[in-house]
Design an enzyme around this catalytic site. Structure first.
Site, PDB file in Angstrom:
ATOM      1  CG  ASP A  39      -2.035   0.983   1.162  1.00  0.00           C
ATOM      2  OD1 ASP A  39      -1.758   2.173   0.903  1.00  0.00           O
ATOM      3  OD2 ASP A  39      -3.190   0.592   1.379  1.00  0.00           O
ATOM      4  CB  ILE A  40       1.590   3.933  -2.474  1.00  0.00           C
ATOM      5  CG1 ILE A  40       0.191   4.389  -2.882  1.00  0.00           C
ATOM      6  CG2 ILE A  40       2.211   2.977  -3.485  1.00  0.00           C
ATOM      7  CD1 ILE A  40       0.179   5.221  -4.171  1.00  0.00           C
ATOM      8  CG  HIS A 108      -8.821  -3.408  -1.484  1.00  0.00           C
ATOM      9  ND1 HIS A 108      -9.770  -2.750  -2.240  1.00  0.00           N
ATOM     10  CD2 HIS A 108      -8.614  -2.629  -0.401  1.00  0.00           C
ATOM     11  CE1 HIS A 108     -10.114  -1.624  -1.631  1.00  0.00           C
ATOM     12  NE2 HIS A 108      -9.435  -1.529  -0.505  1.00  0.00           N
ATOM     13  CG  PHE A 109      -8.947  -9.345   2.033  1.00  0.00           C
ATOM     14  CD1 PHE A 109      -9.448  -9.645   0.778  1.00  0.00           C
ATOM     15  CD2 PHE A 109      -9.595  -9.856   3.149  1.00  0.00           C
ATOM     16  CE1 PHE A 109     -10.580 -10.445   0.632  1.00  0.00           C
ATOM     17  CE2 PHE A 109     -10.728 -10.654   3.018  1.00  0.00           C
ATOM     18  CZ  PHE A 109     -11.221 -10.944   1.751  1.00  0.00           C
ATOM     19  CG  HIS A 110      -6.739  -2.547   3.998  1.00  0.00           C
ATOM     20  ND1 HIS A 110      -6.054  -1.444   3.536  1.00  0.00           N
ATOM     21  CD2 HIS A 110      -8.017  -2.400   3.558  1.00  0.00           C
ATOM     22  CE1 HIS A 110      -6.876  -0.662   2.854  1.00  0.00           C
ATOM     23  NE2 HIS A 110      -8.076  -1.222   2.845  1.00  0.00           N
TER      24      HIS A 110
HETATM   25  P1  5GP Z   1      -9.933   1.230   0.798  1.00  0.00           P
HETATM   26  O1  5GP Z   1     -10.146   2.628   1.293  1.00  0.00           O
HETATM   27  O2  5GP Z   1     -10.608   1.080  -0.523  1.00  0.00           O
HETATM   28  O3  5GP Z   1     -10.278   0.160   1.773  1.00  0.00           O
HETATM   29  O4  5GP Z   1      -8.370   1.059   0.577  1.00  0.00           O
HETATM   30  C1  5GP Z   1      -7.706   1.508  -0.549  1.00  0.00           C
HETATM   31  C2  5GP Z   1      -6.241   1.468  -0.230  1.00  0.00           C
HETATM   32  O5  5GP Z   1      -5.548   1.611  -1.440  1.00  0.00           O
HETATM   33  C3  5GP Z   1      -5.756   2.602   0.705  1.00  0.00           C
HETATM   34  O6  5GP Z   1      -5.121   2.025   1.832  1.00  0.00           O
HETATM   35  C4  5GP Z   1      -4.799   3.398  -0.165  1.00  0.00           C
HETATM   36  O7  5GP Z   1      -3.684   3.859   0.572  1.00  0.00           O
HETATM   37  C5  5GP Z   1      -4.402   2.398  -1.227  1.00  0.00           C
HETATM   38  N1  5GP Z   1      -4.080   2.978  -2.517  1.00  0.00           N
HETATM   39  C6  5GP Z   1      -4.743   3.970  -3.176  1.00  0.00           C
HETATM   40  N2  5GP Z   1      -4.171   4.210  -4.363  1.00  0.00           N
HETATM   41  C7  5GP Z   1      -3.128   3.343  -4.481  1.00  0.00           C
HETATM   42  C8  5GP Z   1      -2.167   3.096  -5.508  1.00  0.00           C
HETATM   43  O8  5GP Z   1      -2.140   3.743  -6.555  1.00  0.00           O
HETATM   44  N3  5GP Z   1      -1.251   2.117  -5.282  1.00  0.00           N
HETATM   45  C9  5GP Z   1      -1.244   1.382  -4.110  1.00  0.00           C
HETATM   46  N4  5GP Z   1      -0.313   0.457  -3.995  1.00  0.00           N
HETATM   47  N5  5GP Z   1      -2.141   1.586  -3.130  1.00  0.00           N
HETATM   48  C10 5GP Z   1      -3.072   2.551  -3.303  1.00  0.00           C
END
Ligand code: 5GP
Length: 147
Positions: A39-40, A108-110
């Site tokens: 995650d970036i 996605h899973f964190h």
């Molecule tokens: P969500 O909010 O959908 O559960 O999580 C999305 C995740 O994707 C966030 O933790 C965010 O930091 C990550 N993220 C957003 N854009 C990018 C990207 O371009 N590349 C990567 N590797 N992670 C991303």
């Protein structure tokens, strides 16, 4: 990619672009059904995302085979992250829909390492530098190779 179409899938989302090779990622692991990368904007050092290769927005849209594959990869990544970062605990999170906090509309899973008392950074806010991300990725890849 299979789409079960419970929700309209936006194929322009950033994770779809990563899957098509149109956007970069720091890759850790890949198989026929899943991809794991850094995650970036990590909430803690070593924060990894596990995504399905299916065109599914949420867990509710994903096939059962896709869901099983995501959980197996998430478990494998969690074991490697715990070892690589010497983490006391591993927080696993998965949001479905904007109302639940999902910001990227691709399942996605964190996987987030936790240490008691350490503050978890804000969700998707602070861009980490690539050198740091690559250093953590190298440790996680080594732990995956050892498993
Ligand atoms: P969500 O909010 O959908 O559960 O999580 C999305 C995740 O994707 C966030 O933790 C965010 O930091 C990550 N993220 C957003 N854009 C990018 C990207 O371009 N590349 C990567 N590797 N992670 C991303």
């Amino acid at each position: 990619m299979e789409n079960r179409s419970l929700m309209a899938y936006d194929s322009n989302n950033i994770f779809a672009k990563i899957l098509r090779g149109e956007a970069p990622c720091i890759k850790l692991y890949e198989d026929d059904l899943t991809l794991a990368f850094m995650d970036i904007m990590p909430q803690a050092d070593g924060h990894v995302l596990v995504i399905s290769k299916e065109a599914a927005e949420t867990l509710l849209d994903l096939s059962e085979d896709g869901a099983r594959a995501c959980v197996v990869t998430t478990r494998r990544i969690a074991i490697a992250v715990k070892k690589a970062l010497a983490a006391e605990g591993i927080f696993i999170a998965q949001m479905n829909g904007a109302a639940a906090g999902q910001t990227v509309p691709h399942i996605h899973f964190h996987v987030i390492p936790r240490t008691a008392g350490a503050v978890v950074r804000m969700h998707g806010v602070e861009r980490a530098d690539d050198a740091g991300l690559n250093a953590f990725a190298a440790k996680i890849r080594a732990a995956l190779a050892d498993a």
